[in-house]
Structure formats: structure tokens, C-alpha cells
Design a protein around this motif. Structure first.
Motif, PDB file in Angstrom:
ATOM      1  N   GLU A  31      68.711  17.283  72.046  1.00 10.63           N
ATOM      2  CA  GLU A  31      69.094  18.299  72.947  1.00 10.63           C
ATOM      3  C   GLU A  31      69.353  17.755  74.305  1.00 10.63           C
ATOM      4  O   GLU A  31      68.132  17.424  74.601  1.00 10.63           O
ATOM      5  N   LYS A  39      73.846  28.457  74.702  1.00 11.44           N
ATOM      6  CA  LYS A  39      74.344  29.780  75.488  1.00 11.44           C
ATOM      7  C   LYS A  39      73.347  30.889  75.174  1.00 11.44           C
ATOM      8  O   LYS A  39      73.243  31.691  76.092  1.00 11.44           O
ATOM      9  N   VAL A 249      72.872  12.974  73.725  1.00  8.06           N
ATOM     10  CA  VAL A 249      73.601  11.968  72.702  1.00  8.06           C
ATOM     11  C   VAL A 249      74.773  11.563  73.594  1.00  8.06           C
ATOM     12  O   VAL A 249      75.607  12.148  73.952  1.00  8.06           O
ATOM     13  N   GLY A 463      80.443  27.246  67.811  1.00  3.97           N
ATOM     14  CA  GLY A 463      81.368  27.991  68.124  1.00  3.97           C
ATOM     15  C   GLY A 463      82.905  27.687  68.571  1.00  3.97           C
ATOM     16  O   GLY A 463      83.988  28.088  68.516  1.00  3.97           O
ATOM     17  N   GLY A 470      80.925  33.261  68.804  1.00  4.84           N
ATOM     18  CA  GLY A 470      79.865  34.672  68.477  1.00  4.84           C
ATOM     19  C   GLY A 470      78.708  33.988  67.479  1.00  4.84           C
ATOM     20  O   GLY A 470      78.991  33.064  66.643  1.00  4.84           O
ATOM     21  N   ILE A 471      77.577  34.664  67.807  1.00  2.00           N
ATOM     22  CA  ILE A 471      76.647  34.297  66.914  1.00  2.00           C
ATOM     23  C   ILE A 471      76.944  34.380  65.357  1.00  2.00           C
ATOM     24  O   ILE A 471      76.324  33.381  64.744  1.00  2.00           O
TER      25      ILE A 471
HETATM   26  P1  FAD Z   1      76.030  26.205  72.067  1.00  2.23           P
HETATM   27  O1  FAD Z   1      75.240  27.637  72.725  1.00  2.23           O
HETATM   28  O2  FAD Z   1      77.237  26.117  72.923  1.00  2.23           O
HETATM   29  O3  FAD Z   1      74.960  24.992  72.602  1.00  2.23           O
HETATM   30  C1  FAD Z   1      75.549  23.998  72.484  1.00  2.23           C
HETATM   31  C2  FAD Z   1      74.019  22.653  72.528  1.00  2.23           C
HETATM   32  O4  FAD Z   1      74.449  21.523  72.364  1.00  2.23           O
HETATM   33  C3  FAD Z   1      73.726  23.051  74.129  1.00  2.23           C
HETATM   34  O5  FAD Z   1      72.277  23.273  74.070  1.00  2.23           O
HETATM   35  C4  FAD Z   1      74.078  21.759  74.819  1.00  2.23           C
HETATM   36  O6  FAD Z   1      73.154  21.234  75.768  1.00  2.23           O
HETATM   37  C5  FAD Z   1      73.922  20.720  73.505  1.00  2.23           C
HETATM   38  N1  FAD Z   1      74.368  19.533  73.748  1.00  2.23           N
HETATM   39  C6  FAD Z   1      76.085  19.419  73.965  1.00  2.23           C
HETATM   40  N2  FAD Z   1      76.312  17.969  74.032  1.00  2.23           N
HETATM   41  C7  FAD Z   1      75.025  17.448  73.812  1.00  2.23           C
HETATM   42  C8  FAD Z   1      74.954  16.113  73.644  1.00  2.23           C
HETATM   43  N3  FAD Z   1      75.898  15.122  73.956  1.00  2.23           N
HETATM   44  N4  FAD Z   1      73.730  15.665  73.494  1.00  2.23           N
HETATM   45  C9  FAD Z   1      72.617  16.592  73.319  1.00  2.23           C
HETATM   46  N5  FAD Z   1      72.886  17.784  73.233  1.00  2.23           N
HETATM   47  C10 FAD Z   1      74.006  18.456  73.469  1.00  2.23           C
HETATM   48  N6  FAD Z   1      78.204  35.765  71.039  1.00  2.23           N
HETATM   49  C11 FAD Z   1      78.070  36.966  70.293  1.00  2.23           C
HETATM   50  O7  FAD Z   1      77.854  36.915  69.051  1.00  2.23           O
HETATM   51  N7  FAD Z   1      77.592  38.191  71.045  1.00  2.23           N
HETATM   52  C12 FAD Z   1      78.023  38.263  72.345  1.00  2.23           C
HETATM   53  O8  FAD Z   1      77.618  39.117  73.094  1.00  2.23           O
HETATM   54  C13 FAD Z   1      78.177  37.006  73.216  1.00  2.23           C
HETATM   55  N8  FAD Z   1      78.468  37.098  74.587  1.00  2.23           N
HETATM   56  C14 FAD Z   1      78.744  35.782  75.080  1.00  2.23           C
HETATM   57  C15 FAD Z   1      78.318  35.869  76.608  1.00  2.23           C
HETATM   58  C16 FAD Z   1      78.421  34.892  76.931  1.00  2.23           C
HETATM   59  C17 FAD Z   1      78.143  34.795  78.870  1.00  2.23           C
HETATM   60  C18 FAD Z   1      78.492  33.405  76.582  1.00  2.23           C
HETATM   61  C19 FAD Z   1      78.407  32.209  77.569  1.00  2.23           C
HETATM   62  C20 FAD Z   1      78.627  33.650  75.085  1.00  2.23           C
HETATM   63  C21 FAD Z   1      78.589  34.681  74.510  1.00  2.23           C
HETATM   64  N9  FAD Z   1      78.745  35.018  73.147  1.00  2.23           N
HETATM   65  C22 FAD Z   1      78.542  36.014  72.280  1.00  2.23           C
HETATM   66  C23 FAD Z   1      78.926  33.607  72.507  1.00  2.23           C
HETATM   67  C24 FAD Z   1      77.970  32.853  71.790  1.00  2.23           C
HETATM   68  O9  FAD Z   1      76.978  32.520  72.845  1.00  2.23           O
HETATM   69  C25 FAD Z   1      78.361  31.576  71.270  1.00  2.23           C
HETATM   70  O10 FAD Z   1      79.498  31.669  70.616  1.00  2.23           O
HETATM   71  C26 FAD Z   1      76.964  30.666  70.671  1.00  2.23           C
HETATM   72  O11 FAD Z   1      75.753  30.981  71.417  1.00  2.23           O
HETATM   73  C27 FAD Z   1      77.648  29.144  70.580  1.00  2.23           C
HETATM   74  O12 FAD Z   1      76.498  28.523  69.862  1.00  2.23           O
HETATM   75  P2  FAD Z   1      76.652  27.228  69.492  1.00  2.23           P
HETATM   76  O13 FAD Z   1      75.814  26.771  68.273  1.00  2.23           O
HETATM   77  O14 FAD Z   1      78.210  26.650  69.468  1.00  2.23           O
HETATM   78  O15 FAD Z   1      76.153  26.028  70.722  1.00  2.23           O
END
Ligand code: FAD
Length: 487
Positions: A31, A39, A249, A463, A470-471
């Protein structure tokens, strides 16, 4: 034992790590940040705590499932309650409406406040439930990209009903036809924003979304949204997952068409399987830049982003609940600004989320923690420093007018999150909240699959890939990766 590396500890990355550890893999998560969750994290300002990103929690069973998989009773570690009101709506003409979870109460509220006939609301919710029952098993719980999905009996049954899925008109067209009152249409149109889309462009198929909130329910985790990350992170450690923070990474190492490991500042790390939870577009641009680029997927328009003011407010407003929406007077123009003009509308729809309503320790007594958000275009190089000031004024005016007091004088803590910062903190391209937008009817098919068709042993979750943002969908993507890897 076989080894797996997960790139990123977003909610999907953590969920995938837990599932693979339970399959017997030795799992390491790398990470870039010094905290897990991407997020889904939290921030603290003075005596206030805020959930940084997501605020609405639906489909909690997908979190429970991870505890059950590990032989634990979810209720021992992860506690949540169902909300009896999902949102309080404030319209510009002073009309107020509470969206109750109870179906009868909800219909009564629409009737009393908007003279919307009960049968219209009932029909909309039934349609949403029907869409969910037809589409979730096919598009959300299965990988779209394996022939098995297309040839299943469920799929055949669905094709014969394709026209009923409402692909051929927009969400707004469907809603304005169904409802008598424009305000009801506006309220139901808002669900397009749940995956960063535009109700005037996105297909009416997205009317599937209200069922999550009204049919299955909206929930609040004890301790706030961040406890989803925290408890799953602890669960992952319990089942032996190792986390490496502050470790970006730099490359996915591919040899003879097979992913062999990753490069970080510490050197090469070998693994039998690689799961990429980094935004898919960013991953192709950086980690896979020497590999075949799926150009069509990479060039899809991105979803909207968000501008958030985290405000510590030294006053308590009893007329506000956990979720509050202050609607614009012109929704269509607001979306034109977000998706066509790439700018901000002068009268934005303002969302205020106040977790201290549920979790009093999130703010000092007599105070509230306001997560104040508007939908904004993704980052195309706009002058955000200017737009932040422009939006701040518009939001303060709107809320002050609605609440009958100058709210600016109550702001004692403040921090801002804008599209540039969202990209910086999570690598999401252009700060898009949900990867590609779903503004056209093929969007569901234009998401990257949960595996690479060119590189063996490389998988994708999160996402920006199938089934979407979304979660709940992120948790589904982790499940799909696990199934694909272990077929
Ligand atoms: P992300 O949360 O995008 O995390 C990716 C991770 O990978 C990060 O920690 C990043 O640092 C890491 N990373 C990236 N590149 C590298 C690399 N090269 N090396 C190491 N680490 C790396 N969803 C809901 O269900 N309900 C809601 O109400 C809602 N509201 C939202 C409001 C906001 C303001 C935001 C920003 C999002 C919202 N969402 C909501 C959407 C939801 O947050 C996301 O869809 C979800 O959390 C994304 O998760 P993810 O697993 O895709 O990873």
C-alpha cells in the motif's frame, strides 16, 4: 503454499486478501499510503472525526460474509444498525421530505409532502426490486467476461426480457413519465449519482439502485464508515495477511506472458498470483506501461468526482439527520455543468452527512461534524483553487438560507478534499469516484474484467473494474477474483 500479492489496500484489496488467505495463499498487501482503506478512510480535525469518503452503507451482508468465511460471528466484531430514515430532503421552495425506510410511511410522506400518489412510489420501488432480482445475479455476482455467464439459464431468461430492463431510455425519461410531481422525479434521479453518472444520460436500468436503499436497507456501522476498513483490516491480519505500508508498487513484472511479481523501492517481490486493486487506468499507465494497452477501456469517459468540505460546526441543528440533501433549483443544468461543461453550477445540490448524529463522540457536545459535499466534474485541469472558493460561497449561502442562520460563523475546523487530492491519495485517474461513468447503455460491458486476458496470473479488483464502484460492488469484485483464481 502459493503466494499472492495484492497491490493496494482499498476495500476490495483487503477483501481479496482475506479471501485468498482463506484459500491457503500466503498473501502480502503493498500500500502506497501509511494507512489502509484508500477512499474508505477517516480524518480528524481538532476534536472532530470524519469519514473521509463513502458515507452510505448498503448490503452489509457482503461484509458479514467475510467474517463468516473466517469462521467468525460477524456481530462479535462488526456492529451496524439499519436506519429508519434514509435521507432528509430539502427543496428550494421550502418543501421538506424524509425518506423513511418503512414502505407505508414513505408512501404517505410522498403523498402528504408532494401529493405523489402512493401507487407511483410503490410501482417505482417494485420496478427497482425487479431489476435487482434480474440483473444482480447476472451482472454483479458473476464475471461478465467468462462464457459461463452468457450461457447460463439465468442469462437466457434475462435476454428474453431485455426490453424490460429499460436500456433504451434515460433514467430521467423513465422517472418523469412515472411520477406526477417533478420533485419526486428529481429525488429518484439522484440515484444516478450513486455511481457518478448523469440521470439525463444514464439508462433507466440504473433505476436498480433505489432498491439497495429502500428494499434491502441503508445501514450505519457502529463507529462510522471507517470501521468497515478497520475491522476488515484487523480480520485480514488475523488470517495471516501481511501489510506493507508506505510502499508504492512501481511495476508488475511480466515474463513470457505471465505475471511473476512486482517491483517496489525494496526491490523485486515474487508471487504466484498478482491482484491489482489500483485504479485500472493508472495501473496500465504505470505498472503495465510496457504491456498491451486495452485502449477502448482506458479511454472511456470517467465518472464524476466530488468536492468536500469537512467542517467542525460549533452548533447542533436538530432539523438535520445523518444524511441530508439540499436540492438545486435546476438539476438538469447542474448535470450539464458536471458532465458537459466540466464546471460548477452556481446553485449546486449540497449533501451534508453528519455522523455525530449517530456517533456522538465524532464531535464535541453541542457541535456537529459536517461532511459537506457537492458532485463536481472529474479533473480536467480546471482551476480548482478558484472553484473551491466559488463553491464554498455557494454552499454556505444555500445552507444559511435553508437553516435560517449564517453557518459560516459556526465553522471552527475546516479541511477540503478536491478531485486533484482524491487522485493524489488513491491514484484514481482524474479523481473519478467510480472509475468509468455509466452514462451510456454499454457502460456495464465496458469495464475491465476481473482478470487479464493477456497476462496469466494477473487479476483486478476495485471500483474501476467489473462490476463497478461503491463499497458493495468493490466487495463483489474481490469475490469474483477469488472465484476466477480458484476455478
Ligand atoms: P480505493 O479506495 O480506490 O483504494 C485503492 C488503494 O490502492 C489506495 O489505498 C491507494 O493508495 C492504493 N494504491 C494505488 N496505487 C498503488 C500502487 N502503485 N502501489 C501501492 N498502493 C497503491 N461508495 C459507497 O458505497 N457509498 C458511498 O456513500 C460512497 N461515497 C463516496 C464519496 C466519496 C467522496 C468517494 C471518494 C467515494 C465514495 N464511494 C462511495 C465510492 C467508494 O469509496 C469506492 O468505490 C471504494 O471505496 C473504492 O475501493 P477500491 O477497493 O476500489 O480502492
Amino acid at each position: 503454499a502459493k503466494t499472492a500479492i495484492v497491490i493496494g489496500s482499498g476495500i476490495a484489496g483487503i477483501a481479496a486478501a482475506i479471501r485468498l488467505a482463506k484459500r491457503g495463499y500466503t498473501v502480502s498487501v503493498f500500500e502506497a499510503n501509511n494507512y489502509p482503506g484508500g477512499k474508505l478512510s477517516e480524518i480528524r480535525l481538532g476534536a472532530y472525526r470524519f469519514d473521509a469518503g463513502p458515507s452510505l452503507f448498503t448490503l452489509p451482508a457482503l461484509v458479514d460474509e467475510l467474517f463468516e468465511l473466517c469462521g467468525m460471528n460477524p456481530a462479535d466484531s462488526f456492529v451496524y444498525e439499519q436506519l429508519d430514515e434514509t435521507c432528509r430532503y430539502f427543496f428550494p421552495d421550502g418543501t421538506k421530505l424524509t425518506a423513511w425506510a418503512d414502505r407505508e410511511k414513505l408512501k404517505q410522506e410522498f403523498l402528504e409532502k408532494l401529493t405523489e400518489p402512493k401507487e407511483n412510489v410503490e410501482a417505482a420501488l417494485n420496478q427497482s426490486q425487479w431489476l435487482y432480482s434480474q440483473l444482480a445475479p447476472l451482472f454483479i455476482e458473476k464475471s461478465l467476461h467468462k462464457p459461463g455467464t452468457w450461457l447460463s439459464t439465468k442469462a437466457f431468461a434475462a435476454y428474453s426480457r431485455l426490453h424490460k430492463f429499460d436500456f433504451n431510455r434515460t433514467m430521467h425519461e423513465a422517472n418523469s413519465k412515472r411520477f406526477e410531481n417533478e420533485k419526486t422525479t428529481q429525488l429518484f434521479n439522484r440515484y444516478a449519482t450513486y455511481n457518478g453518472s448523469d440521470p439525463y444520460q444514464t439508462p433507466a436500468t440504473l433505476n436498480i439502485i433505489p432498491h439497495l436503499e429502500f428494499g434491502i436497507g441503508a445501514y450505519f456501522p457502529k463507529g462510522g464508515m471507517h470501521s468497515i476498513t478497520q475491522t476488515l483490516y484487523e480480520l485480514a491480519e488475523k488470517v495471516g495477511v501481511r501489510f506493507y505500508f508506505n510502499t508504492t508498487v512501481q511495476k508488475i513484472v511480466v515474463h513470457n506472458g505471465t505475471a511473476k511479481g512486482i517491483d517496489t523501492h525494496m526491490g523485486f517481490h515474487k508471487a504466484d498470483r498478482i491482484v491489482c486493486n489500483m485504479d485500472m487506468v493508472a495501473a496500465y499507465r504505470t505498472l503495465l506501461k510496457d504491456q498491451h494497452q486495452p485502449k477502448k477501456l482506458l479511454n472511456q469517459p470517467k465518472s464524476s468526482s466530488a468536492l468536500i468540505f469537512y467542517w467542525g460546526i460549533k452548533k447542533s441543528f436538530p432539523q438535520l439527520g445523518l444524511h441530508n440533501i439540499f436540492f438545486t433549483s435546476d438539476y438538469k443544468r447542474e448535470f450539464e455543468h458536471i458532465f458537459d461543461k466540466g464546471s460548477l453550477f452556481k446553485d449546486p445540490t449540497v449533501y451534508v452527512n453528519i455522523t455525530s448524529v449517530m456517533n456522538p463522540s465524532d464531535a464535541p457536545s453541542g457541535c456537529q461534524n459536517w461532511f459537506t459535499m457537492i458532485n463536481v466534474p472529474n479533473n480536467q485541469g480546471q482551476d480548482w483553487d478558484y472553484l473551491i472558493q466559488y463553491a464554498r460561497k455557494a454552499i454556505i449561502n444555500k445552507l444559511s438560507e435553508n437553516l435560517g442562520t449564517n453557518i459560516e460563523s459556526f465553522i471552527e475546523e475546516e479541511s477540503v478534499l478536491d478531485p486533484r487530492l482524491i487522485e493524489l491519495k488513491t491514484s484514481s485517474v482524474a479523481g473519478a469516484l467510480y472509475g468509468n461513468s455509466s452514462n451510456n447503455k454499454f457502460a456495464a460491458f465496458l469495464r475491465h474484467p476481473n482478470f487479464s486476458s493477456k497476462i496469466r496470473h494477473l487479476y483486478f479488483c476495485g471500483g474501476s473494474v467489473h462490476p463497478g464502484g461503491g463499497i458493495p460492488l468493490c466487495l463483489s469484485s474481490a469475490k469474483l477474483v477469488d472465484e476466477l483464481m480458484n476455478q
